[in-house]
Write an enzyme that holds these catalytic residues in place. Structure first.
Site, mmCIF file in Angstrom:
data_model
loop_
_atom_site.group_PDB
_atom_site.id
_atom_site.type_symbol
_atom_site.label_atom_id
_atom_site.label_comp_id
_atom_site.label_asym_id
_atom_site.label_seq_id
_atom_site.Cartn_x
_atom_site.Cartn_y
_atom_site.Cartn_z
ATOM 1 N N ASN A 9 0.868 -1.176 0.000
ATOM 2 C CA ASN A 9 0.000 0.000 0.000
ATOM 3 C C ASN A 9 0.906 1.228 0.000
ATOM 4 O O ASN A 9 1.504 1.564 1.021
ATOM 5 C CB ASN A 9 -0.889 -0.031 1.257
ATOM 6 C CG ASN A 9 -1.731 1.217 1.400
ATOM 7 O OD1 ASN A 9 -1.795 2.048 0.491
ATOM 8 N ND2 ASN A 9 -2.386 1.351 2.543
ATOM 9 N N TRP A 10 0.992 1.855 -1.155
ATOM 10 C CA TRP A 10 1.927 2.992 -1.285
ATOM 11 C C TRP A 10 1.401 4.252 -0.616
ATOM 12 O O TRP A 10 2.117 5.236 -0.486
ATOM 13 C CB TRP A 10 2.199 3.273 -2.768
ATOM 14 C CG TRP A 10 2.915 2.176 -3.495
ATOM 15 C CD1 TRP A 10 3.218 0.907 -3.026
ATOM 16 C CD2 TRP A 10 3.437 2.222 -4.833
ATOM 17 N NE1 TRP A 10 3.871 0.188 -3.994
ATOM 18 C CE2 TRP A 10 4.019 0.972 -5.110
ATOM 19 C CE3 TRP A 10 3.439 3.207 -5.827
ATOM 20 C CZ2 TRP A 10 4.626 0.684 -6.335
ATOM 21 C CZ3 TRP A 10 4.034 2.922 -7.059
ATOM 22 C CH2 TRP A 10 4.619 1.671 -7.303
ATOM 23 N N LYS A 11 0.125 4.246 -0.245
ATOM 24 C CA LYS A 11 -0.514 5.426 0.349
ATOM 25 C C LYS A 11 -0.295 6.640 -0.572
ATOM 26 O O LYS A 11 -0.231 6.472 -1.790
ATOM 27 C CB LYS A 11 -0.003 5.643 1.776
ATOM 28 C CG LYS A 11 -0.144 4.356 2.607
ATOM 29 C CD LYS A 11 0.082 4.519 4.070
ATOM 30 C CE LYS A 11 -0.105 3.174 4.761
ATOM 31 N NZ LYS A 11 0.022 3.237 6.197
ATOM 32 N N HIS A 97 -9.277 0.928 5.031
ATOM 33 C CA HIS A 97 -8.012 1.188 5.717
ATOM 34 C C HIS A 97 -8.257 2.160 6.871
ATOM 35 O O HIS A 97 -9.088 3.069 6.760
ATOM 36 C CB HIS A 97 -6.990 1.777 4.737
ATOM 37 C CG HIS A 97 -5.613 1.789 5.311
ATOM 38 N ND1 HIS A 97 -5.204 2.752 6.205
ATOM 39 C CD2 HIS A 97 -4.576 0.934 5.174
ATOM 40 C CE1 HIS A 97 -3.953 2.483 6.575
ATOM 41 N NE2 HIS A 97 -3.547 1.388 5.960
ATOM 42 N N GLU A 99 -6.702 4.621 7.894
ATOM 43 C CA GLU A 99 -6.524 6.047 7.558
ATOM 44 C C GLU A 99 -7.780 6.598 6.870
ATOM 45 O O GLU A 99 -8.136 7.764 7.069
ATOM 46 C CB GLU A 99 -5.269 6.221 6.685
ATOM 47 C CG GLU A 99 -4.002 6.025 7.523
ATOM 48 C CD GLU A 99 -2.810 5.460 6.777
ATOM 49 O OE1 GLU A 99 -2.783 5.479 5.533
ATOM 50 O OE2 GLU A 99 -1.884 4.966 7.467
ATOM 51 N N GLU A 169 -5.026 -4.971 10.524
ATOM 52 C CA GLU A 169 -4.022 -3.943 10.764
ATOM 53 C C GLU A 169 -4.312 -3.269 12.106
ATOM 54 O O GLU A 169 -5.184 -2.388 12.187
ATOM 55 C CB GLU A 169 -4.060 -2.887 9.658
ATOM 56 C CG GLU A 169 -3.735 -3.444 8.292
ATOM 57 C CD GLU A 169 -3.150 -2.398 7.348
ATOM 58 O OE1 GLU A 169 -2.153 -2.709 6.701
ATOM 59 O OE2 GLU A 169 -3.671 -1.267 7.292
ATOM 60 N N GLY A 175 2.798 2.338 10.812
ATOM 61 C CA GLY A 175 3.758 3.430 10.658
ATOM 62 C C GLY A 175 4.433 3.842 11.959
ATOM 63 O O GLY A 175 5.063 4.890 12.025
ATOM 64 N N SER A 214 3.815 -2.070 10.338
ATOM 65 C CA SER A 214 5.263 -2.120 10.544
ATOM 66 C C SER A 214 5.871 -3.480 10.213
ATOM 67 O O SER A 214 6.784 -3.954 10.892
ATOM 68 C CB SER A 214 5.617 -1.701 11.976
ATOM 69 O OG SER A 214 5.187 -0.369 12.212
ATOM 70 N N GLY A 235 3.044 -1.082 4.252
ATOM 71 C CA GLY A 235 3.093 0.341 3.951
ATOM 72 C C GLY A 235 4.512 0.760 3.608
ATOM 73 O O GLY A 235 5.011 0.520 2.496
ATOM 74 N N GLY A 236 5.197 1.380 4.561
ATOM 75 C CA GLY A 236 6.519 1.965 4.330
ATOM 76 C C GLY A 236 7.499 1.060 3.593
ATOM 77 O O GLY A 236 8.171 1.505 2.648
HETATM 78 P P1 13P Z 1 3.311 0.422 7.661
HETATM 79 O O1 13P Z 1 3.815 -0.876 7.063
HETATM 80 O O2 13P Z 1 4.021 1.627 7.145
HETATM 81 O O3 13P Z 1 3.224 0.349 9.154
HETATM 82 O O4 13P Z 1 1.796 0.594 7.143
HETATM 83 C C1 13P Z 1 0.929 -0.472 7.226
HETATM 84 C C2 13P Z 1 -0.289 -0.147 6.466
HETATM 85 O O5 13P Z 1 -1.035 0.744 6.830
HETATM 86 C C3 13P Z 1 -0.546 -0.879 5.223
HETATM 87 O O6 13P Z 1 -1.824 -0.629 4.749
#
Ligand code: 13P
Length: 251
Positions: A9-11, A97, A99, A169, A175, A214, A235-236
């Site tokens: 997920n590149w956000k 998600h 967010e 999640e 994050g 994470s 994510g990251g």
């Molecule tokens: P991180 O891997 O950056 O913690 O993010 C997880 C995430 O929200 C994937 O959708």
């Protein structure tokens, strides 16, 4: 057989060119060194989807949207429909998600409609559930997750349900560098699977349930070693081809 999936997920990261370059680097890494048993998914920003779909090998890498609209089409300024995603070459869409839930007010009731829309246009929803820190500390995480699953998925037909992928999640792990321990992840994944099996029967034994929060090459192995963890939503660490590959090869 339950499909192993690692989804990135590149956000809201990467310019157009950076995104194309990253997709090409991931495609190369996966082709040369990636575990062939893993379905890889990348979820770039909407603007990049059509081109990324052209530059990756679609048998190994699928493209996803990070959200879709509740409506099919019409006067909804700024929205992107499930059909648009499908027509740009997406096969998956991330829905729910945390967010989106916390910053954009997405509720379980809205997500129920989005999941239906996604399915109507042949997209596989990666439906996200998870608790915030206060809910875990108050030992309410199972109730929260149960509600997220029941409200959004329990009216689906068996045929529709088969398409669903779940991502657990824990919001406190997103994050933050704090990962759920393998035991914490397994406990919730098993809870989710038991709930889904009670509702949808044997089919739910084949549902892929991904862990997100994470996840890195250094902890993917111990997380993925759990019997009910079928991969990750990353994510990251999905923004670097090497790290993403390290996670893909974490089984
Ligand atoms: P991180 O891997 O950056 O913690 O993010 C997880 C995430 O929200 C994937 O959708």
């Amino acid at each position: 057989m339950r499909q192993k999936i690692v989804a990135g997920n590149w956000k809201m990261n990467t310019t157009y060119q950076e995104g194309i370059d990253l997709a090409i680097a991931i495609d190369k890494a996966v082709a040369e060194k990636g575990d062939k048993n893993v379905q890889v998914v990348v979820a770039p920003p909407f603007t990049h989807i059509a081109e990324i779909n052209k530059v990756v090998n679609n048998e190994r890498i699928s493209v996803a949207g990070q959200n879709c609209a509740t409506e099919t089409s019409g006067a909804y300024t700024g929205e992107v429909s499930a059909e648009m995603l499908w027509s740009a070459g997406a096969d998956f869409v991330i829905l729910g998600h945390s967010e989106r839930r916390s910053y954009y007010g997405e509720t379980n009731d809205m997500l129920k409609i989005k999941v239906k829309k996604a399915l109507e246009f042949n997209l596989t929803p990666i439906y996200c559930v998870g608790e915030v820190l206060e809910e875990r500390e108050a030992n309410k995480h199972f109730d929260v997750i149960k509600k997220q699953l029941e409200t959004v998925l329990f009216d689906l037909s068996d045929e529709e349900y088969k398409q669903i992928v779940i991502a657990y999640e824990p919001v406190w792990a997103i994050g933050t560098g704090k990962t759920a321990s393998p035991a914490q992840a397994q406990e919730v994944h098993k809870f989710i699977r038991d709930l889904l099996v009670a509702k949808f029967g044997e089919t739910a034994k084949n549902t892929s349930i991904l862990y997100g929060g994470s996840c890195k090459p250094s902890n993917a192995k111990e997380l993925f070693a759990n019997p009910d963890v079928d991969g990750g939503l990353i994510g990251g660490a999905s923004l670097t081809a090497d790290d993403f590959l390290g996670i893909i090869n974490g089984f």
